[in-house]
Design a protein around this motif. Structure first.
Motif, PDB file in Angstrom:
ATOM      1  N   ASN A  38       0.824  -1.209   0.000  1.00 63.84           N
ATOM      2  CA  ASN A  38       0.000   0.000   0.000  1.00 63.84           C
ATOM      3  C   ASN A  38       0.861   1.264   0.000  1.00 63.84           C
ATOM      4  O   ASN A  38       0.608   2.192  -0.773  1.00 63.84           O
ATOM      5  N   LEU A  39       1.874   1.300   0.860  1.00 58.76           N
ATOM      6  CA  LEU A  39       2.726   2.496   0.912  1.00 58.76           C
ATOM      7  C   LEU A  39       3.468   2.710  -0.406  1.00 58.76           C
ATOM      8  O   LEU A  39       3.568   3.845  -0.895  1.00 58.76           O
ATOM      9  N   LEU A  40       3.981   1.627  -0.990  1.00 52.99           N
ATOM     10  CA  LEU A  40       4.678   1.741  -2.275  1.00 52.99           C
ATOM     11  C   LEU A  40       3.718   2.145  -3.392  1.00 52.99           C
ATOM     12  O   LEU A  40       4.046   2.991  -4.228  1.00 52.99           O
ATOM     13  N   VAL A  75       4.136   5.536  -5.649  1.00 51.45           N
ATOM     14  CA  VAL A  75       4.247   5.498  -7.108  1.00 51.45           C
ATOM     15  C   VAL A  75       3.093   6.270  -7.753  1.00 51.45           C
ATOM     16  O   VAL A  75       3.290   7.019  -8.706  1.00 51.45           O
ATOM     17  N   LYS A  76       1.900   6.104  -7.199  1.00 51.55           N
ATOM     18  CA  LYS A  76       0.717   6.761  -7.759  1.00 51.55           C
ATOM     19  C   LYS A  76       0.842   8.286  -7.723  1.00 51.55           C
ATOM     20  O   LYS A  76       0.425   8.971  -8.658  1.00 51.55           O
ATOM     21  N   VAL A 127      10.696   1.303   8.965  1.00 49.56           N
ATOM     22  CA  VAL A 127      10.661   1.099   7.525  1.00 49.56           C
ATOM     23  C   VAL A 127      10.026   2.341   6.926  1.00 49.56           C
ATOM     24  O   VAL A 127       8.941   2.754   7.344  1.00 49.56           O
ATOM     25  N   SER A 128      10.722   2.949   5.952  1.00 48.04           N
ATOM     26  CA  SER A 128      10.249   4.196   5.340  1.00 48.04           C
ATOM     27  C   SER A 128      10.074   4.032   3.840  1.00 48.04           C
ATOM     28  O   SER A 128      10.876   3.363   3.182  1.00 48.04           O
ATOM     29  N   VAL A 129       9.041   4.661   3.311  1.00 50.32           N
ATOM     30  CA  VAL A 129       8.836   4.792   1.871  1.00 50.32           C
ATOM     31  C   VAL A 129       8.830   6.288   1.594  1.00 50.32           C
ATOM     32  O   VAL A 129       7.968   7.023   2.088  1.00 50.32           O
ATOM     33  N   ILE A 130       9.801   6.731   0.815  1.00 54.73           N
ATOM     34  CA  ILE A 130      10.034   8.154   0.586  1.00 54.73           C
ATOM     35  C   ILE A 130       9.834   8.447  -0.895  1.00 54.73           C
ATOM     36  O   ILE A 130      10.343   7.717  -1.752  1.00 54.73           O
ATOM     37  N   ASP A 131       9.083   9.511  -1.188  1.00 61.50           N
ATOM     38  CA  ASP A 131       8.864   9.864  -2.593  1.00 61.50           C
ATOM     39  C   ASP A 131       9.167  11.333  -2.839  1.00 61.50           C
ATOM     40  O   ASP A 131       9.232  12.121  -1.912  1.00 61.50           O
ATOM     41  N   ASP A 132       9.349  11.648  -4.112  1.00 64.21           N
ATOM     42  CA  ASP A 132       9.585  13.019  -4.560  1.00 64.21           C
ATOM     43  C   ASP A 132       8.310  13.597  -5.177  1.00 64.21           C
ATOM     44  O   ASP A 132       8.370  14.401  -6.096  1.00 64.21           O
TER      45      ASP A 132
END
Length: 115
Positions: free
Chosen positions: A13-15, A19-20, A42-47
């Protein structure tokens, strides 16, 4: 100790969200690190576009979406982060995020480590 299937559900879900909401030329990064002597983060980091601070109090609620207008371009039910919170909390952990509009977001969860 964790239910692997449920933790995979949190990660998917986080990924998926990262991405979305991140453009094709942007980056999504996953990190795992110690979060003290008895927990892991655990981290999911986006730009991506980032999340307005005005949405902070509702982001983990059921059916919450920062853009709930009829012109919304991204699909989804608004249940994913609520489910993630439930799973993480059932594991004795916590989930949260930091975000800057126009710069991206970091969603992370911390779980206790059993030795």
């Amino acid at each position: 100790l964790a239910d692997a299937d449920r933790i995979v559900q949190v990660m998917v879900n986080l990924l998926s969200n990262a991405v979305k909401f991140t453009g094709p030329s942007k980056r999504v990064t996953v990190r795992m690190a110690d979060a003290g002597p008895s927990s892991v983060r655990v981290s999911v980091i986006d730009d991506g576009a980032g999340i307005p601070e005005s949405f902070r109090g509702r982001i983990f609620e059921r059916f919450s979406q920062a853009d709930s207008s009829d012109r919304r371009q991204k699909g989804g039910t608004g249940l994913g982060l609520n489910i993630c919170r439930s799973i993480v909390e059932e594991h004795g952990g916590r989930i949260d995020y930091v975000s800057v509009v126009g710069q991206g977001s970091e969603f992370y969860f911390e779980l206790p480590v059993v030795w």
